[in-house]
Design a protein around this motif. Sequence first.
Motif, PDB file in Angstrom:
ATOM      1  N   ARG A 105       0.507  -1.308   0.038  1.00 27.93           N
ATOM      2  CA  ARG A 105      -0.298  -0.026   0.056  1.00 27.93           C
ATOM      3  C   ARG A 105       0.501   1.324  -0.058  1.00 27.93           C
ATOM      4  NH1 ARG A 105      -2.941   1.971  -2.762  1.00 27.93           N
ATOM      5  NH2 ARG A 105      -4.467   3.884  -1.458  1.00 27.93           N
ATOM      6  N   ALA A 106       2.025   1.412   0.642  1.00 24.70           N
ATOM      7  CA  ALA A 106       2.922   2.151   0.622  1.00 24.70           C
ATOM      8  C   ALA A 106       3.831   2.373  -0.724  1.00 24.70           C
ATOM      9  CB  ALA A 106       3.961   1.989   1.387  1.00 24.70           C
ATOM     10  N   ALA A 107       3.852   1.866  -1.252  1.00 19.46           N
ATOM     11  CA  ALA A 107       4.467   1.810  -2.826  1.00 19.46           C
ATOM     12  C   ALA A 107       3.757   2.198  -3.801  1.00 19.46           C
ATOM     13  CB  ALA A 107       4.962   0.242  -2.983  1.00 19.46           C
ATOM     14  N   THR A 108       1.409   2.359  -3.411  1.00 17.92           N
ATOM     15  CA  THR A 108       0.634   2.227  -4.592  1.00 17.92           C
ATOM     16  C   THR A 108       0.964   4.086  -4.047  1.00 17.92           C
ATOM     17  OG1 THR A 108       0.136  -0.203  -4.174  1.00 17.92           O
ATOM     18  CG2 THR A 108      -1.463   2.139  -4.755  1.00 17.92           C
ATOM     19  N   LEU A 109       0.603   4.191  -3.081  1.00 15.93           N
ATOM     20  CA  LEU A 109       0.527   5.473  -2.608  1.00 15.93           C
ATOM     21  C   LEU A 109       2.020   6.814  -3.331  1.00 15.93           C
ATOM     22  CD1 LEU A 109      -0.720   5.725   1.250  1.00 15.93           C
ATOM     23  CD2 LEU A 109      -1.545   6.547  -0.762  1.00 15.93           C
ATOM     24  N   ALA A 110       2.996   6.123  -2.529  1.00 11.94           N
ATOM     25  CA  ALA A 110       4.082   6.544  -3.468  1.00 11.94           C
ATOM     26  C   ALA A 110       4.701   7.148  -4.993  1.00 11.94           C
ATOM     27  CB  ALA A 110       5.158   6.535  -2.902  1.00 11.94           C
ATOM     28  N   PHE A 111       4.022   5.571  -5.451  1.00 12.12           N
ATOM     29  CA  PHE A 111       4.062   5.492  -7.083  1.00 12.12           C
ATOM     30  C   PHE A 111       2.726   5.419  -7.600  1.00 12.12           C
ATOM     31  CE2 PHE A 111       7.902   3.644  -4.551  1.00 12.12           C
ATOM     32  CZ  PHE A 111       8.534   5.095  -4.825  1.00 12.12           C
ATOM     33  N   GLU A 132       1.740   6.047 -10.693  1.00  8.55           N
ATOM     34  CA  GLU A 132       1.364   5.634 -11.588  1.00  8.55           C
ATOM     35  C   GLU A 132       1.987   3.957 -12.470  1.00  8.55           C
ATOM     36  OE1 GLU A 132       5.344   6.238 -10.732  1.00  8.55           O
ATOM     37  OE2 GLU A 132       3.779   6.933 -10.112  1.00  8.55           O
ATOM     38  N   TRP A 133       2.294   3.709 -11.122  1.00  7.55           N
ATOM     39  CA  TRP A 133       3.120   2.004 -11.073  1.00  7.55           C
ATOM     40  C   TRP A 133       2.354   0.841 -11.030  1.00  7.55           C
ATOM     41  CZ3 TRP A 133       3.293  -1.103  -5.917  1.00  7.55           C
ATOM     42  CH2 TRP A 133       4.144  -2.628  -5.887  1.00  7.55           C
ATOM     43  N   ASP A 180       7.416  -8.153  -8.669  1.00  5.05           N
ATOM     44  CA  ASP A 180       7.919  -6.969  -8.150  1.00  5.05           C
ATOM     45  C   ASP A 180       8.059  -6.947  -6.688  1.00  5.05           C
ATOM     46  OD1 ASP A 180       7.684  -5.437 -10.364  1.00  5.05           O
ATOM     47  OD2 ASP A 180       6.328  -4.222 -10.471  1.00  5.05           O
ATOM     48  N   TRP A 181       8.431  -6.619  -5.960  1.00  6.13           N
ATOM     49  CA  TRP A 181       8.163  -6.655  -4.717  1.00  6.13           C
ATOM     50  C   TRP A 181       8.790  -4.678  -3.826  1.00  6.13           C
ATOM     51  CZ3 TRP A 181      12.524  -6.253  -1.209  1.00  6.13           C
ATOM     52  CH2 TRP A 181      14.056  -5.664  -1.539  1.00  6.13           C
ATOM     53  N   ALA A 182       8.356  -4.332  -2.884  1.00  2.47           N
ATOM     54  CA  ALA A 182       7.994  -3.531  -2.118  1.00  2.47           C
ATOM     55  C   ALA A 182       9.477  -2.905  -0.798  1.00  2.47           C
ATOM     56  CB  ALA A 182       6.903  -2.953  -2.015  1.00  2.47           C
ATOM     57  N   VAL A 193      10.454   4.347   0.686  1.00  2.00           N
ATOM     58  CA  VAL A 193       9.528   3.735   0.064  1.00  2.00           C
ATOM     59  C   VAL A 193      10.739   3.236  -1.793  1.00  2.00           C
ATOM     60  CG1 VAL A 193       7.661   3.252  -0.798  1.00  2.00           C
ATOM     61  CG2 VAL A 193       8.040   4.725   1.025  1.00  2.00           C
ATOM     62  N   SER A 194      10.048   2.026  -1.340  1.00  2.00           N
ATOM     63  CA  SER A 194      11.109   1.424  -2.519  1.00  2.00           C
ATOM     64  C   SER A 194      10.928  -0.380  -3.484  1.00  2.00           C
ATOM     65  CB  SER A 194      12.779   0.804  -2.613  1.00  2.00           C
ATOM     66  OG  SER A 194      13.233   1.836  -2.174  1.00  2.00           O
ATOM     67  N   VAL A 195      10.600  -0.131  -4.668  1.00  2.00           N
ATOM     68  CA  VAL A 195       9.954  -1.238  -5.289  1.00  2.00           C
ATOM     69  C   VAL A 195      11.307  -1.939  -5.995  1.00  2.00           C
ATOM     70  CG1 VAL A 195       8.450  -1.984  -6.743  1.00  2.00           C
ATOM     71  CG2 VAL A 195       7.960  -0.287  -5.674  1.00  2.00           C
ATOM     72  N   TYR A 196      11.035  -2.915  -5.606  1.00  2.00           N
ATOM     73  CA  TYR A 196      12.299  -3.618  -6.423  1.00  2.00           C
ATOM     74  C   TYR A 196      11.850  -4.666  -7.770  1.00  2.00           C
ATOM     75  CZ  TYR A 196      15.468  -1.984  -3.195  1.00  2.00           C
ATOM     76  OH  TYR A 196      16.283  -1.184  -2.780  1.00  2.00           O
TER      77      TYR A 196
END
Length: 84
Positions: free
Chosen positions: A16-22, A24-25, A31-33, A49-52
């Motif tokens: 959820r943090a990754a979705t809020l930060a990005f 457009e992702w 993928d993993w956050a 917050v990072s997405v790999y």
Amino acid sequence: MAILGEERWHTAIRDRAATLAFPEWTPRAEDWAQLHTGFIDDGTPYTEVSVYRDDDGRQRIHYRRYIAEELQHFWTRLMNESGD
């Protein structure tokens, strides 16, 4: 292998943090956050917050660092939306 309740919660918060930060992702299976909170040397808190993506080796595809007022806004939004 089944994911335990606590790990499932951590995964949900990171995602959820990754979705809020990005916004457009669009998550893919590989993928993993990552969500990391710490303190700068002067004591100022921050959250990263990072997405790999594991696509031919791990590579970071998104990164954002929150600090100060932006940090408070990010965590407030994350906790409010996670509770819905």
